[in-house]
Design a protein around this motif. Structure first.
Motif, PDB file in Angstrom:
ATOM      1  N   PHE A 163     -65.761 -25.498 -11.644  1.00  0.00           N
ATOM      2  CA  PHE A 163     -65.490 -25.043 -10.283  1.00  0.00           C
ATOM      3  C   PHE A 163     -66.737 -24.342  -9.759  1.00  0.00           C
ATOM      4  CE2 PHE A 163     -63.621 -22.040  -7.101  1.00  0.00           C
ATOM      5  CZ  PHE A 163     -63.149 -23.005  -6.229  1.00  0.00           C
ATOM      6  N   LEU A 174     -66.775 -14.352  -7.657  1.00  0.00           N
ATOM      7  CA  LEU A 174     -66.477 -15.347  -8.694  1.00  0.00           C
ATOM      8  C   LEU A 174     -67.737 -16.052  -9.165  1.00  0.00           C
ATOM      9  CD1 LEU A 174     -64.017 -16.808 -10.106  1.00  0.00           C
ATOM     10  CD2 LEU A 174     -64.356 -18.628  -8.414  1.00  0.00           C
ATOM     11  N   ARG A 180     -64.551 -24.683 -18.019  1.00  0.00           N
ATOM     12  CA  ARG A 180     -63.506 -23.662 -18.035  1.00  0.00           C
ATOM     13  C   ARG A 180     -62.197 -24.282 -18.504  1.00  0.00           C
ATOM     14  NH1 ARG A 180     -61.397 -22.900 -11.694  1.00  0.00           N
ATOM     15  NH2 ARG A 180     -60.792 -25.069 -11.473  1.00  0.00           N
ATOM     16  N   SER A 226     -61.863 -29.077  -9.197  1.00  0.00           N
ATOM     17  CA  SER A 226     -60.988 -28.032  -8.643  1.00  0.00           C
ATOM     18  C   SER A 226     -59.562 -28.449  -8.987  1.00  0.00           C
ATOM     19  CB  SER A 226     -61.125 -27.903  -7.120  1.00  0.00           C
ATOM     20  OG  SER A 226     -60.571 -29.047  -6.491  1.00  0.00           O
ATOM     21  N   LEU A 227     -58.681 -27.479  -8.989  1.00  0.00           N
ATOM     22  CA  LEU A 227     -57.276 -27.822  -9.235  1.00  0.00           C
ATOM     23  C   LEU A 227     -56.724 -28.626  -8.055  1.00  0.00           C
ATOM     24  CD1 LEU A 227     -54.853 -27.662 -11.082  1.00  0.00           C
ATOM     25  CD2 LEU A 227     -54.436 -25.329 -10.291  1.00  0.00           C
ATOM     26  N   GLN A 228     -57.282 -28.390  -6.866  1.00  0.00           N
ATOM     27  CA  GLN A 228     -56.864 -29.177  -5.700  1.00  0.00           C
ATOM     28  C   GLN A 228     -57.134 -30.665  -5.946  1.00  0.00           C
ATOM     29  OE1 GLN A 228     -58.502 -26.250  -5.664  1.00  0.00           O
ATOM     30  NE2 GLN A 228     -58.296 -25.160  -3.730  1.00  0.00           N
ATOM     31  N   ASN A 254     -52.685 -21.847 -10.303  1.00  0.00           N
ATOM     32  CA  ASN A 254     -53.844 -21.858 -11.207  1.00  0.00           C
ATOM     33  C   ASN A 254     -53.705 -20.680 -12.165  1.00  0.00           C
ATOM     34  OD1 ASN A 254     -56.263 -22.264 -12.411  1.00  0.00           O
ATOM     35  ND2 ASN A 254     -57.520 -22.068 -10.551  1.00  0.00           N
ATOM     36  N   HIS A 256     -55.045 -18.517 -14.513  1.00  0.00           N
ATOM     37  CA  HIS A 256     -56.438 -18.228 -14.865  1.00  0.00           C
ATOM     38  C   HIS A 256     -56.602 -17.834 -16.326  1.00  0.00           C
ATOM     39  CE1 HIS A 256     -57.414 -18.572 -10.680  1.00  0.00           C
ATOM     40  NE2 HIS A 256     -56.577 -17.617 -10.357  1.00  0.00           N
ATOM     41  N   ILE A 284     -51.900 -23.210  -5.331  1.00  0.00           N
ATOM     42  CA  ILE A 284     -52.447 -24.524  -4.978  1.00  0.00           C
ATOM     43  C   ILE A 284     -51.264 -25.472  -4.768  1.00  0.00           C
ATOM     44  CG2 ILE A 284     -54.057 -26.358  -5.706  1.00  0.00           C
ATOM     45  CD1 ILE A 284     -55.530 -23.702  -5.797  1.00  0.00           C
TER      46      ILE A 284
END
Ligand SMILES: O=c1[nH]c(=O)c2[nH]c(=O)[nH]c2[nH]1
Length: 305
Positions: A163, A174, A180, A226-228, A254, A256, A284
């Motif tokens: 990301f 961030l 990750r 991205s999770l999107q 998400n 984390h 999301i």
């Protein structure tokens, strides 16, 4: 003289959520994970700590937390019992005021998501939590509408997730991530075409299995930026392979996982030891539908992770 007696007392740090990734195989592409919730309670000579404010015998709870994460790196997690024995013995044998240590551990079990097309194995699904859902509406005017779904399907990729390249304003702290953990608890709903709803022979159980399998495979196989993006891939895979599904709505909190800084203890964290945070979580959500089909799944309800 005080009329009161200090009786049983204990202290420590509760609910240290540690996820340990171990890389196996000659190129390290076979991942094993252990996901524990570790609580530490220390008992011993803590009278003065309570009665006089003298902290000379007090090992900070923060240190007990750090020890859990550092031990994850230094010793690995062979089993909850073995990890508990190491920690309990360490506290008692390293600090003389500590006479007893009790370590309570919950382990969350994960199964592999099999991806036959690749050798690398780093995708997992949490055992036995998911719930299947269905919503059926019948209207005199518009007929049957069937929305199937599932919730609490927790999945994790221990690599192949990045990301970066996002907006940075004056509040952005961030750090960009190039490797990750990506973990989410899937809530999915999918709407069927009238063709399925009106077909007395339509096999709903089979359809559920197929949608679930497609979502899991897409989650595991997507190299994610991205999770999107992963969300879109999961929904598209279902629409591509399940012709009687017209629309998919996904809520993917998400969950984390933060790399623990082990440098203060002289240890290098090579993407192995993570702190699993349960709050807050990224929210999301999205709906993907066939072109020309009006979406019908409610978008108003937020799903709490
Ligand atoms: O996959 C992600 N999407 C985001 O929008 C986001 N925002 C963030 O802080 N981390 C992430 N990760």
């Amino acid at each position: 003289m005080s009329k009161h007696v200090l009786a049983q007392n204990q202290y420590g740090k509760a609910e240290n959520r540690i996820v340990k990734v171990t890389r196996k195989g000659s190129d390290g592409s076979w991942h094993e994970i252990r996901d524990l919730n570790v609580s530490v309670a220390l008992r011993g000579e803590f009278r003065d700590v309570h009665l006089t404010g003298d902290n000379a015998n007090c090992l900070p709870t923060d240190t007990t937390k750090n020890t859990v994460y550092a031990f994850g790196k230094e010793h690995g997690i062979a089993s909850p019992e073995a990890f508990g024995i190491l920690l309990a013995k360490h506290f008692v044998s390293s600090q003389s005021p500590i006479r007893e240590a009790q370590i309570r551990i919950e382990e969350y079990a994960w199964e592999r998501i099999p991806v036959p097309t690749r050798k690398e194995q780093h995708s997992f699904v949490r055992k036995g939590q998911e719930v299947r859902t269905a919503q059926v509406t019948y209207s005199e005017t518009t007929g049957l509408q069937v929305i199937s779904g599932l919730k609490d399907l927790t999945v994790m990729n221990s690599t192949n997730s990045e990301f970066h390249g996002y907006i940075k304003d004056k509040y952005t702290t961030l750090k960009e991530a190039y490797d990750r953990i990506l973990a989410t608890k899937v809530t999915a709903r999918w709407a069927h075409s009238a063709l399925a709803a009106d077909d007395a022979d339509f096999d709903w159980d089979q359809s559920y299995k197929k949608v679930r399998k497609n979502m899991l495979e897409a989650f595991a196989e997507t190299y994610s930026y991205s999770l999107q993006q992963t969300l879109n891939q999961m929904a598209e895979r279902v629409l591509d392979n399940c012709p009687r599904v017209n629309e998919v709505r996904l809520n993917l909190p998400n969950k984390h996982h933060f790399l623990v800084d082990l440098e203060p203890f002289g240890l290098k964290n090579d993407n192995e030891v993570y702190f699993a945070a349960d709050r807050m979580y990224g929210l999301i959500e999205g709906t993907i539908h066939r072109d020309g089909v009006q979406p019908v799944i409610a978008t108003s309800d937020w799903i709490v992770a």
